[in-house]
Design an enzyme around this catalytic site. Sequence first.
Site, PDB file in Angstrom:
ATOM      1  N   PHE A   1      13.211   5.756  10.783  1.00  0.00           N
ATOM      2  CA  PHE A   1      11.907   5.200  10.449  1.00  0.00           C
ATOM      3  C   PHE A   1      10.960   6.361  10.174  1.00  0.00           C
ATOM      4  O   PHE A   1      10.718   7.195  11.036  1.00  0.00           O
ATOM      5  CB  PHE A   1      11.362   4.298  11.558  1.00  0.00           C
ATOM      6  CG  PHE A   1      10.189   3.494  11.070  1.00  0.00           C
ATOM      7  CD1 PHE A   1      10.400   2.301  10.386  1.00  0.00           C
ATOM      8  CD2 PHE A   1       8.891   3.941  11.250  1.00  0.00           C
ATOM      9  CE1 PHE A   1       9.334   1.566   9.890  1.00  0.00           C
ATOM     10  CE2 PHE A   1       7.811   3.213  10.761  1.00  0.00           C
ATOM     11  CZ  PHE A   1       8.036   2.019  10.079  1.00  0.00           C
TER      12      PHE A   1
ATOM     13  N   LYS B   1      16.943   4.322   1.430  1.00  0.00           N
ATOM     14  CA  LYS B   1      17.791   4.220   2.630  1.00  0.00           C
ATOM     15  C   LYS B   1      19.002   3.367   2.270  1.00  0.00           C
ATOM     16  O   LYS B   1      19.081   2.195   2.651  1.00  0.00           O
ATOM     17  CB  LYS B   1      17.029   3.514   3.756  1.00  0.00           C
ATOM     18  CG  LYS B   1      15.917   4.292   4.396  1.00  0.00           C
ATOM     19  CD  LYS B   1      15.477   3.544   5.661  1.00  0.00           C
ATOM     20  CE  LYS B   1      14.092   3.881   6.089  1.00  0.00           C
ATOM     21  NZ  LYS B   1      13.630   3.029   7.199  1.00  0.00           N
TER      22      LYS B   1
ATOM     23  N   ASP C   1       3.567   4.143   6.237  1.00  0.00           N
ATOM     24  CA  ASP C   1       2.863   3.877   7.494  1.00  0.00           C
ATOM     25  C   ASP C   1       3.747   3.390   8.632  1.00  0.00           C
ATOM     26  O   ASP C   1       4.860   2.903   8.432  1.00  0.00           O
ATOM     27  CB  ASP C   1       1.814   2.779   7.251  1.00  0.00           C
ATOM     28  CG  ASP C   1       2.472   1.412   7.079  1.00  0.00           C
ATOM     29  OD1 ASP C   1       3.391   1.286   6.236  1.00  0.00           O
ATOM     30  OD2 ASP C   1       2.094   0.462   7.803  1.00  0.00           O
TER      31      ASP C   1
ATOM     32  N   THR D   1      12.573  -6.480  -0.736  1.00  0.00           N
ATOM     33  CA  THR D   1      11.266  -6.450  -1.414  1.00  0.00           C
ATOM     34  C   THR D   1      11.426  -6.162  -2.905  1.00  0.00           C
ATOM     35  O   THR D   1      10.905  -6.900  -3.750  1.00  0.00           O
ATOM     36  CB  THR D   1      10.351  -5.363  -0.802  1.00  0.00           C
ATOM     37  OG1 THR D   1      10.276  -5.572   0.601  1.00  0.00           O
ATOM     38  CG2 THR D   1       8.962  -5.410  -1.402  1.00  0.00           C
TER      39      THR D   1
ATOM     40  N   GLU E   1       7.723   2.373  -6.068  1.00  0.00           N
ATOM     41  CA  GLU E   1       7.791   1.918  -4.680  1.00  0.00           C
ATOM     42  C   GLU E   1       7.945   3.127  -3.758  1.00  0.00           C
ATOM     43  O   GLU E   1       8.449   4.167  -4.165  1.00  0.00           O
ATOM     44  CB  GLU E   1       8.987   0.947  -4.589  1.00  0.00           C
ATOM     45  CG  GLU E   1       9.403   0.458  -3.249  1.00  0.00           C
ATOM     46  CD  GLU E   1       8.379  -0.386  -2.513  1.00  0.00           C
ATOM     47  OE1 GLU E   1       7.262   0.114  -2.298  1.00  0.00           O
ATOM     48  OE2 GLU E   1       8.719  -1.506  -2.095  1.00  0.00           O
ATOM     49  N   ASP E   2       7.496   2.992  -2.505  1.00  0.00           N
ATOM     50  CA  ASP E   2       7.665   4.109  -1.578  1.00  0.00           C
ATOM     51  C   ASP E   2       9.118   4.215  -1.093  1.00  0.00           C
ATOM     52  O   ASP E   2       9.775   5.228  -1.294  1.00  0.00           O
ATOM     53  CB  ASP E   2       6.677   4.017  -0.398  1.00  0.00           C
ATOM     54  CG  ASP E   2       6.744   2.687   0.354  1.00  0.00           C
ATOM     55  OD1 ASP E   2       7.490   1.773  -0.072  1.00  0.00           O
ATOM     56  OD2 ASP E   2       6.040   2.543   1.377  1.00  0.00           O
ATOM     57  N   ILE E   3       9.602   3.159  -0.446  1.00  0.00           N
ATOM     58  CA  ILE E   3      10.957   3.196   0.126  1.00  0.00           C
ATOM     59  C   ILE E   3      11.705   1.924  -0.230  1.00  0.00           C
ATOM     60  O   ILE E   3      11.137   0.832  -0.152  1.00  0.00           O
ATOM     61  CB  ILE E   3      10.935   3.204   1.671  1.00  0.00           C
ATOM     62  CG1 ILE E   3      10.009   4.268   2.213  1.00  0.00           C
ATOM     63  CG2 ILE E   3      12.326   3.402   2.239  1.00  0.00           C
ATOM     64  CD1 ILE E   3       9.970   4.282   3.728  1.00  0.00           C
ATOM     65  N   VAL E   4      12.968   2.071  -0.558  1.00  0.00           N
ATOM     66  CA  VAL E   4      13.824   0.891  -0.628  1.00  0.00           C
ATOM     67  C   VAL E   4      14.735   0.939   0.595  1.00  0.00           C
ATOM     68  O   VAL E   4      15.429   1.924   0.834  1.00  0.00           O
ATOM     69  CB  VAL E   4      14.630   0.829  -1.936  1.00  0.00           C
ATOM     70  CG1 VAL E   4      15.539  -0.390  -1.933  1.00  0.00           C
ATOM     71  CG2 VAL E   4      13.673   0.796  -3.126  1.00  0.00           C
ATOM     72  N   ASP E   5      14.665  -0.129   1.372  1.00  0.00           N
ATOM     73  CA  ASP E   5      15.362  -0.185   2.661  1.00  0.00           C
ATOM     74  C   ASP E   5      16.439  -1.282   2.554  1.00  0.00           C
ATOM     75  O   ASP E   5      17.524  -1.031   2.054  1.00  0.00           O
ATOM     76  CB  ASP E   5      14.286  -0.459   3.719  1.00  0.00           C
ATOM     77  CG  ASP E   5      14.805  -0.513   5.134  1.00  0.00           C
ATOM     78  OD1 ASP E   5      15.843   0.089   5.420  1.00  0.00           O
ATOM     79  OD2 ASP E   5      14.176  -1.175   5.975  1.00  0.00           O
TER      80      ASP E   5
ATOM     81  N   GLY F   1      16.279  -3.621   0.534  1.00  0.00           N
ATOM     82  CA  GLY F   1      16.308  -3.971  -0.891  1.00  0.00           C
ATOM     83  C   GLY F   1      15.665  -5.317  -1.176  1.00  0.00           C
ATOM     84  O   GLY F   1      15.473  -5.689  -2.339  1.00  0.00           O
TER      85      GLY F   1
ATOM     86  N   ARG G   1      -0.652   7.228   7.004  1.00  0.00           N
ATOM     87  CA  ARG G   1      -0.465   7.305   5.548  1.00  0.00           C
ATOM     88  C   ARG G   1      -1.029   8.595   4.977  1.00  0.00           C
ATOM     89  O   ARG G   1      -0.626   9.059   3.921  1.00  0.00           O
ATOM     90  CB  ARG G   1      -1.164   6.132   4.854  1.00  0.00           C
ATOM     91  CG  ARG G   1      -0.594   4.762   5.205  1.00  0.00           C
ATOM     92  CD  ARG G   1      -1.175   3.715   4.264  1.00  0.00           C
ATOM     93  NE  ARG G   1      -0.990   2.352   4.740  1.00  0.00           N
ATOM     94  CZ  ARG G   1       0.082   1.608   4.506  1.00  0.00           C
ATOM     95  NH1 ARG G   1       1.093   2.100   3.816  1.00  0.00           N
ATOM     96  NH2 ARG G   1       0.157   0.378   4.955  1.00  0.00           N
TER      97      ARG G   1
ATOM     98  N   LYS H   1       0.796  -1.196   0.000  1.00  0.00           N
ATOM     99  CA  LYS H   1       0.000   0.000   0.000  1.00  0.00           C
ATOM    100  C   LYS H   1       0.847   1.273   0.000  1.00  0.00           C
ATOM    101  O   LYS H   1       0.373   2.347  -0.349  1.00  0.00           O
ATOM    102  CB  LYS H   1      -0.870   0.000   1.266  1.00  0.00           C
ATOM    103  CG  LYS H   1      -1.857  -1.138   1.333  1.00  0.00           C
ATOM    104  CD  LYS H   1      -2.638  -1.097   2.646  1.00  0.00           C
ATOM    105  CE  LYS H   1      -2.514  -2.389   3.361  1.00  0.00           C
ATOM    106  NZ  LYS H   1      -3.073  -2.412   4.712  1.00  0.00           N
TER     107      LYS H   1
HETATM  108  P1  IMP Z   1      12.863  -3.617   2.170  1.00  0.00           P
HETATM  109  O1  IMP Z   1      12.402  -4.924   1.652  1.00  0.00           O
HETATM  110  O2  IMP Z   1      13.647  -3.776   3.429  1.00  0.00           O
HETATM  111  O3  IMP Z   1      13.629  -2.808   1.144  1.00  0.00           O
HETATM  112  O4  IMP Z   1      11.616  -2.813   2.636  1.00  0.00           O
HETATM  113  C1  IMP Z   1      10.847  -2.108   1.784  1.00  0.00           C
HETATM  114  C2  IMP Z   1       9.475  -1.822   2.372  1.00  0.00           C
HETATM  115  O5  IMP Z   1       9.500  -1.671   3.784  1.00  0.00           O
HETATM  116  C3  IMP Z   1       8.986  -0.498   1.838  1.00  0.00           C
HETATM  117  O6  IMP Z   1       8.213  -0.709   0.693  1.00  0.00           O
HETATM  118  C4  IMP Z   1       8.172   0.053   2.971  1.00  0.00           C
HETATM  119  O7  IMP Z   1       6.827  -0.316   2.803  1.00  0.00           O
HETATM  120  C5  IMP Z   1       8.722  -0.580   4.208  1.00  0.00           C
HETATM  121  N1  IMP Z   1       9.581   0.377   4.930  1.00  0.00           N
HETATM  122  C6  IMP Z   1      10.927   0.509   4.872  1.00  0.00           C
HETATM  123  N2  IMP Z   1      11.365   1.509   5.632  1.00  0.00           N
HETATM  124  C7  IMP Z   1      10.273   2.072   6.187  1.00  0.00           C
HETATM  125  C8  IMP Z   1      10.069   3.221   7.058  1.00  0.00           C
HETATM  126  O8  IMP Z   1      10.984   3.946   7.468  1.00  0.00           O
HETATM  127  N3  IMP Z   1       8.786   3.479   7.380  1.00  0.00           N
HETATM  128  C9  IMP Z   1       7.730   2.730   6.944  1.00  0.00           C
HETATM  129  N4  IMP Z   1       7.871   1.682   6.116  1.00  0.00           N
HETATM  130  C10 IMP Z   1       9.130   1.352   5.742  1.00  0.00           C
HETATM  131 MG    MG Z   2       6.148  -0.723   0.512  1.00  0.00          MG
END
Ligand code: IMP
Ligand code: MG
Length: 172
Positions: A147, A126, A154, A102, A94-98, A100, A160, A39
């Site tokens: 975060f 990130k 969210d 996902t 995508e909203d955020i890549v953390d 990586g 959101r 979402k």
């Molecule tokens: P990844 O698989 O660790 O890259 O995570 C990606 C997903 O985690 C993103 O699509 C977000 O939905 C969620 N996410 C990562 N960091 C944050 C944050 O700081 N706040 C909220 N959601 C996050």
């Molecule tokens: Mg996401």
Amino acid sequence: MLEKPLFTEEEIKTRIKQLAEQITIDYKDKDLIAIGVLKGACVFFSDLIRHINMPLAVDFIIASSYVKKESSGNIKIHYDIRETIEGKDVLLIEDIVDTGITIDYLVKEISLKNPNSIKVCALLDKKDRRKVEAPIDYIGFDIPDLFIIGYGIDYENQYRNLPYITVYDSEG
Ligand code: IMP
Ligand code: MG
């Protein structure tokens, strides 16, 4: 939630216009399909595509990995794309890549459906948190290991609807 925004509505708007302009140039004469990762990308997606100045199709995929504030590393696809993407040019939004994890997983899964090309556009990156290599073609903003919430993003499916992006403060 009255903390100073990390990115204001105005800053987000300006950056989105720049991204959309670049995407419009890069996808000239291509068969673009924008796929939003729900979402979290819902707000970003709808603002971004309205500034992409060319014909495009849309679809969505719902994926999750997060439990509270940590990525579980275990990706689930709850809703898959419905359009045929064979031969098309996919832009995953995508909203955020953390870590990586996902986006890496989604790119691999979607590639199995034989698109002509696949690229990724993420509002926030990130970079310091990366666990798997995940090339991002279009990045809104680089952010440190914080975060964050707002603008579609969210904490436990709340916040959101904030029109800006801010750091989540668990003390309120
Ligand atoms: P990844 O698989 O660790 O890259 O995570 C990606 C997903 O985690 C993103 O699509 C977000 O939905 C969620 N996410 C990562 N960091 C944050 C944050 O700081 N706040 C909220 N959601 C996050
Ligand atoms: Mg996401």
